[in-house]
Write a protein that holds these residues in place. Structure first.
Motif, mmCIF file in Angstrom:
data_model
loop_
_atom_site.group_PDB
_atom_site.id
_atom_site.type_symbol
_atom_site.label_atom_id
_atom_site.label_comp_id
_atom_site.label_asym_id
_atom_site.label_seq_id
_atom_site.Cartn_x
_atom_site.Cartn_y
_atom_site.Cartn_z
ATOM 1 N N HIS A 1 -36.813 24.696 -97.044
ATOM 2 C CA HIS A 1 -38.130 24.829 -96.420
ATOM 3 C C HIS A 1 -38.045 25.707 -95.164
ATOM 4 O O HIS A 1 -38.919 26.526 -94.908
ATOM 5 N N GLU A 2 -36.980 25.538 -94.405
ATOM 6 C CA GLU A 2 -36.792 26.287 -93.162
ATOM 7 C C GLU A 2 -36.434 27.750 -93.424
ATOM 8 O O GLU A 2 -36.921 28.644 -92.746
ATOM 9 N N ARG A 3 -35.595 28.010 -94.411
ATOM 10 C CA ARG A 3 -35.042 29.351 -94.611
ATOM 11 C C ARG A 3 -35.756 30.208 -95.642
ATOM 12 O O ARG A 3 -35.516 31.411 -95.697
ATOM 13 N N VAL A 4 -36.591 29.602 -96.473
ATOM 14 C CA VAL A 4 -37.258 30.368 -97.532
ATOM 15 C C VAL A 4 -38.763 30.173 -97.403
ATOM 16 O O VAL A 4 -39.346 29.267 -97.995
ATOM 17 N N PRO A 5 -39.415 31.026 -96.623
ATOM 18 C CA PRO A 5 -40.864 30.884 -96.427
ATOM 19 C C PRO A 5 -41.641 31.146 -97.719
ATOM 20 O O PRO A 5 -41.229 31.942 -98.560
ATOM 21 N N GLY A 6 -42.729 30.432 -97.869
ATOM 22 C CA GLY A 6 -43.593 30.625 -99.021
ATOM 23 C C GLY A 6 -43.169 29.852 -100.258
ATOM 24 O O GLY A 6 -43.781 29.993 -101.316
ATOM 25 N N ARG B 1 -37.743 36.296 -106.653
ATOM 26 C CA ARG B 1 -36.944 36.083 -105.444
ATOM 27 C C ARG B 1 -35.594 35.473 -105.783
ATOM 28 O O ARG B 1 -34.574 35.796 -105.184
#
Length: 59
Positions: free
Chosen positions: A19-24, A44
C-alpha cells in the motif's frame, strides 16, 4: 497455531508495504491471503520486478 499467527502478521505487514510503495493499487487481506487489485495492475506487474517478488518487501 503459532505458525498461523505469524503468517497472518506477515500478510498484514506485506499489505502495508505494498500500500505504501505501490500507489493506485488496492490491497486486501483475508487471514493469510493478500490480494492486489487495480486498473493496469497486470501491465505494472510485468514491468516492475518488485511486484513479481513481493516477499522482498518483508525483509
Amino acid at each position: 497455531m503459532l505458525g498461523h499467527d505469524r503468517a497472518m502478521a506477515a500478510a498484514v505487514r506485506l499489505a502495508a508495504q505494498v500500500h505504501e510503495r505501490v500507489p493506485g493499487v488496492a490491497v486486501s487481506v483475508e487471514e493469510t491471503t493478500v490480494t492486489l487489485s487495480g486498473r493496469g495492475l497486470w501491465r505494472r506487474w510485468l514491468a516492475d520486478p518488485g511486484l513479481r517478488w513481493l516477499g522482498g518487501l518483508l525483509r
